[in-house]
Design a protein around this motif. Structure first.
Motif, PDB file in Angstrom:
ATOM      1  N   ASP A   1       0.824  -1.213   0.000  1.00 55.89           N
ATOM      2  CA  ASP A   1       0.000   0.000   0.000  1.00 55.89           C
ATOM      3  C   ASP A   1       0.856   1.260   0.000  1.00 55.89           C
ATOM      4  OD1 ASP A   1      -2.500  -1.213  -0.142  1.00 55.89           O
ATOM      5  OD2 ASP A   1      -2.658  -1.430   2.041  1.00 55.89           O
ATOM      6  N   GLN A   2       1.943   1.244   0.774  1.00 53.63           N
ATOM      7  CA  GLN A   2       2.820   2.418   0.789  1.00 53.63           C
ATOM      8  C   GLN A   2       3.536   2.602  -0.543  1.00 53.63           C
ATOM      9  OE1 GLN A   2       5.328   2.218   4.291  1.00 53.63           O
ATOM     10  NE2 GLN A   2       3.903   3.581   5.332  1.00 53.63           N
ATOM     11  N   LEU A   3       3.958   1.491  -1.158  1.00 57.69           N
ATOM     12  CA  LEU A   3       4.584   1.580  -2.474  1.00 57.69           C
ATOM     13  C   LEU A   3       3.600   2.157  -3.487  1.00 57.69           C
ATOM     14  CD1 LEU A   3       6.772   1.046  -4.614  1.00 57.69           C
ATOM     15  CD2 LEU A   3       5.890  -1.299  -4.786  1.00 57.69           C
ATOM     16  N   MET A   4       2.375   1.638  -3.496  1.00 57.57           N
ATOM     17  CA  MET A   4       1.365   2.112  -4.446  1.00 57.57           C
ATOM     18  C   MET A   4       1.073   3.597  -4.242  1.00 57.57           C
ATOM     19  SD  MET A   4       0.483  -0.392  -6.483  1.00 57.57           S
ATOM     20  CE  MET A   4       2.054  -1.228  -6.471  1.00 57.57           C
ATOM     21  N   HIS A   5       0.987   4.015  -2.967  1.00 56.15           N
ATOM     22  CA  HIS A   5       0.739   5.431  -2.666  1.00 56.15           C
ATOM     23  C   HIS A   5       1.879   6.294  -3.193  1.00 56.15           C
ATOM     24  CE1 HIS A   5      -0.676   8.988  -0.574  1.00 56.15           C
ATOM     25  NE2 HIS A   5       0.559   9.149  -0.105  1.00 56.15           N
ATOM     26  N   SER A   6       3.101   5.839  -2.986  1.00 55.92           N
ATOM     27  CA  SER A   6       4.272   6.578  -3.455  1.00 55.92           C
ATOM     28  C   SER A   6       4.283   6.699  -4.977  1.00 55.92           C
ATOM     29  CB  SER A   6       5.529   5.869  -2.957  1.00 55.92           C
ATOM     30  OG  SER A   6       6.684   6.507  -3.419  1.00 55.92           O
ATOM     31  N   LEU A   7       4.012   5.581  -5.671  1.00 56.51           N
ATOM     32  CA  LEU A   7       4.006   5.588  -7.136  1.00 56.51           C
ATOM     33  C   LEU A   7       2.884   6.467  -7.688  1.00 56.51           C
ATOM     34  CD1 LEU A   7       4.657   1.779  -7.698  1.00 56.51           C
ATOM     35  CD2 LEU A   7       6.232   3.635  -8.286  1.00 56.51           C
ATOM     36  N   ALA A   8       1.735   6.489  -7.008  1.00 56.91           N
ATOM     37  CA  ALA A   8       0.573   7.252  -7.486  1.00 56.91           C
ATOM     38  C   ALA A   8       0.809   8.757  -7.474  1.00 56.91           C
ATOM     39  CB  ALA A   8      -0.653   6.909  -6.644  1.00 56.91           C
ATOM     40  N   GLN A   9       1.839   9.220  -6.765  1.00 57.16           N
ATOM     41  CA  GLN A   9       2.124  10.656  -6.705  1.00 57.16           C
ATOM     42  C   GLN A   9       2.694  11.188  -8.023  1.00 57.16           C
ATOM     43  OE1 GLN A   9       0.868  12.073  -3.896  1.00 57.16           O
ATOM     44  NE2 GLN A   9       0.356   9.912  -3.602  1.00 57.16           N
ATOM     45  N   THR A  10       3.243  10.296  -8.860  1.00 55.34           N
ATOM     46  CA  THR A  10       3.829  10.719 -10.139  1.00 55.34           C
ATOM     47  C   THR A  10       2.717  10.906 -11.157  1.00 55.34           C
ATOM     48  OG1 THR A  10       5.867   9.510  -9.672  1.00 55.34           O
ATOM     49  CG2 THR A  10       5.450  10.099 -11.974  1.00 55.34           C
ATOM     50  N   ARG A  11       2.550  12.124 -11.634  1.00 56.24           N
ATOM     51  CA  ARG A  11       1.502  12.421 -12.610  1.00 56.24           C
ATOM     52  C   ARG A  11       1.998  12.267 -14.045  1.00 56.24           C
ATOM     53  NH1 ARG A  11      -2.167  10.775 -10.465  1.00 56.24           N
ATOM     54  NH2 ARG A  11      -3.564  11.746 -11.957  1.00 56.24           N
ATOM     55  N   SER A  12       3.308  12.458 -14.253  1.00 54.00           N
ATOM     56  CA  SER A  12       3.887  12.253 -15.583  1.00 54.00           C
ATOM     57  C   SER A  12       5.380  12.009 -15.415  1.00 54.00           C
ATOM     58  CB  SER A  12       3.645  13.457 -16.500  1.00 54.00           C
ATOM     59  OG  SER A  12       4.275  14.606 -15.988  1.00 54.00           O
ATOM     60  N   ALA A  13       5.942  11.279 -16.376  1.00 53.38           N
ATOM     61  CA  ALA A  13       7.373  10.965 -16.302  1.00 53.38           C
ATOM     62  C   ALA A  13       7.901  10.648 -17.690  1.00 53.38           C
ATOM     63  CB  ALA A  13       7.616   9.790 -15.369  1.00 53.38           C
TER      64      ALA A  13
ATOM     65  N   SER B   1       3.490  -9.529  -4.472  1.00 52.77           N
ATOM     66  CA  SER B   1       4.334  -9.634  -3.280  1.00 52.77           C
ATOM     67  C   SER B   1       5.456  -8.615  -3.409  1.00 52.77           C
ATOM     68  CB  SER B   1       4.888 -11.047  -3.105  1.00 52.77           C
ATOM     69  OG  SER B   1       5.744 -11.391  -4.168  1.00 52.77           O
ATOM     70  N   LEU B   2       5.873  -8.077  -2.263  1.00 51.94           N
ATOM     71  CA  LEU B   2       6.871  -7.010  -2.244  1.00 51.94           C
ATOM     72  C   LEU B   2       8.019  -7.396  -1.333  1.00 51.94           C
ATOM     73  CD1 LEU B   2       7.634  -4.039  -3.005  1.00 51.94           C
ATOM     74  CD2 LEU B   2       6.385  -3.345  -0.944  1.00 51.94           C
ATOM     75  N   GLU B   3       9.233  -7.139  -1.815  1.00 52.77           N
ATOM     76  CA  GLU B   3      10.441  -7.382  -1.021  1.00 52.77           C
ATOM     77  C   GLU B   3      11.272  -6.111  -0.999  1.00 52.77           C
ATOM     78  OE1 GLU B   3      12.426 -10.506  -3.087  1.00 52.77           O
ATOM     79  OE2 GLU B   3      10.925 -12.024  -2.580  1.00 52.77           O
ATOM     80  N   GLY B   4      12.100  -5.966   0.047  1.00 51.70           N
ATOM     81  CA  GLY B   4      13.038  -4.853   0.100  1.00 51.70           C
ATOM     82  C   GLY B   4      12.544  -3.692   0.928  1.00 51.70           C
ATOM     83  N   SER B   5      13.050  -2.499   0.607  1.00 50.35           N
ATOM     84  CA  SER B   5      12.734  -1.274   1.341  1.00 50.35           C
ATOM     85  C   SER B   5      12.491  -0.156   0.334  1.00 50.35           C
ATOM     86  CB  SER B   5      13.909  -0.903   2.242  1.00 50.35           C
ATOM     87  OG  SER B   5      15.023  -0.528   1.445  1.00 50.35           O
ATOM     88  N   THR B   6      12.209   1.040   0.837  1.00 50.21           N
ATOM     89  CA  THR B   6      11.977   2.172  -0.059  1.00 50.21           C
ATOM     90  C   THR B   6      13.182   2.445  -0.952  1.00 50.21           C
ATOM     91  OG1 THR B   6      12.728   3.707   1.650  1.00 50.21           O
ATOM     92  CG2 THR B   6      10.357   3.340   1.484  1.00 50.21           C
TER      93      THR B   6
ATOM     94  N   LEU C   1       8.854  -5.729  -6.719  1.00 50.92           N
ATOM     95  CA  LEU C   1       7.442  -6.103  -6.734  1.00 50.92           C
ATOM     96  C   LEU C   1       7.298  -7.285  -7.683  1.00 50.92           C
ATOM     97  CD1 LEU C   1       4.485  -5.402  -5.902  1.00 50.92           C
ATOM     98  CD2 LEU C   1       4.390  -3.966  -7.958  1.00 50.92           C
ATOM     99  N   LYS C   2       6.789  -8.407  -7.161  1.00 45.59           N
ATOM    100  CA  LYS C   2       6.595  -9.600  -7.990  1.00 45.59           C
ATOM    101  C   LYS C   2       5.126  -9.749  -8.332  1.00 45.59           C
ATOM    102  CE  LYS C   2      10.525 -12.162  -6.162  1.00 45.59           C
ATOM    103  NZ  LYS C   2      10.957 -13.379  -5.458  1.00 45.59           N
ATOM    104  N   LEU C   3       4.855  -9.984  -9.607  1.00 44.11           N
ATOM    105  CA  LEU C   3       3.498 -10.176 -10.095  1.00 44.11           C
ATOM    106  C   LEU C   3       3.400 -11.582 -10.683  1.00 44.11           C
ATOM    107  CD1 LEU C   3       4.082  -7.030 -10.156  1.00 44.11           C
ATOM    108  CD2 LEU C   3       2.343  -6.897 -11.906  1.00 44.11           C
TER     109      LEU C   3
END
Length: 196
Positions: free
Chosen positions: A32-44, A138-143, A148-150
């Motif tokens: 959830d924290q990873l998804m929240h962090s990624l969602a902050q990027t509006r364009s790249a 599933s998620l491994e590691g740190s910030t 992220l494994k799918l």
């Protein structure tokens, strides 16, 4: 301070000291924290190098170019080498352009292709629900270094892809590694260049 002498007490004291020494945010790091962090990027915008390993070929096929992303669902892949090609995914539409040839597809007609594209778009958008429609996460590691494994959950997708591994640092994706059931694979290395 005198340390306890019993082996279990020594172990407990060491664990307690390690717990206080460890950064507190590490325990909180989750999908959830990873998804929240990624969602902050509006364009790249990023450069990519992709190597595809195909069983019938002696050497991997390498391509390079740039990626452009605009939230929530526009993704453009401009291949420059070895041959120019542009792929644009916008909502449910996929357009591929090679020289004078143009192909237009509706992703709903190709569910496996849609699931693969959504593995990238869903991650970029930080859309956990979209990802979980097609994958077990599933998620491994740190910030500072995460993976992220799918793993596909649908029977049709399971016949094509066995695993997608996406690595990154904080809110940036650094690589996408796709392992297919037939043994073929692709690894895309991504380097962010600047916000749009």
């Amino acid at each position: 301070m005198r340390w306890p002498s019993h082996p279990y007490l020594l172990l407990f004291a060491w664990l307690l000291a390690a717990a206080f020494a460890a950064p507190s945010h590490a325990a909180d790091w989750d999908i959830d924290q990873l998804m929240h962090s990624l969602a902050q990027t509006r364009s790249a915008q990023a450069r990519f190098v992709e190597k595809k390993s195909i069983a019938i070929l002696d050497q991997p096929v390498e391509s390079s170019g740039e990626l452009l992303y605009t939230a929530p669902d526009r993704l453009e892949k401009r291949t420059i080498k070895p041959k120019p090609e542009t792929m644009v995914v916008n909502g449910d539409n996929l357009q591929i352009e090679r020289g004078r040839q143009k192909i237009q597809l509706q992703l709903q007609t190709y569910p496996e292709l849609a699931a693969f594209i959504d593995s990238i778009r869903g991650t970029l958008a930080g859309d956990r629900k979209a990802l979980e429609r097609s994958y077990q996460l599933s998620l491994e590691g740190s910030t500072q270094s995460w993976t992220l494994k799918l793993v596909p959950v649908g029977s049709n997708m399971k016949q094509v892809v066995s695993l997608i591994r996406i690595t990154g640092v904080r809110d940036e994706i650094r690589s996408i590694h796709v392992t297919q059931v037939d043994g073929d694979s692709s690894l895309m290395l991504i380097e962010k260049v600047a916000p749009l």
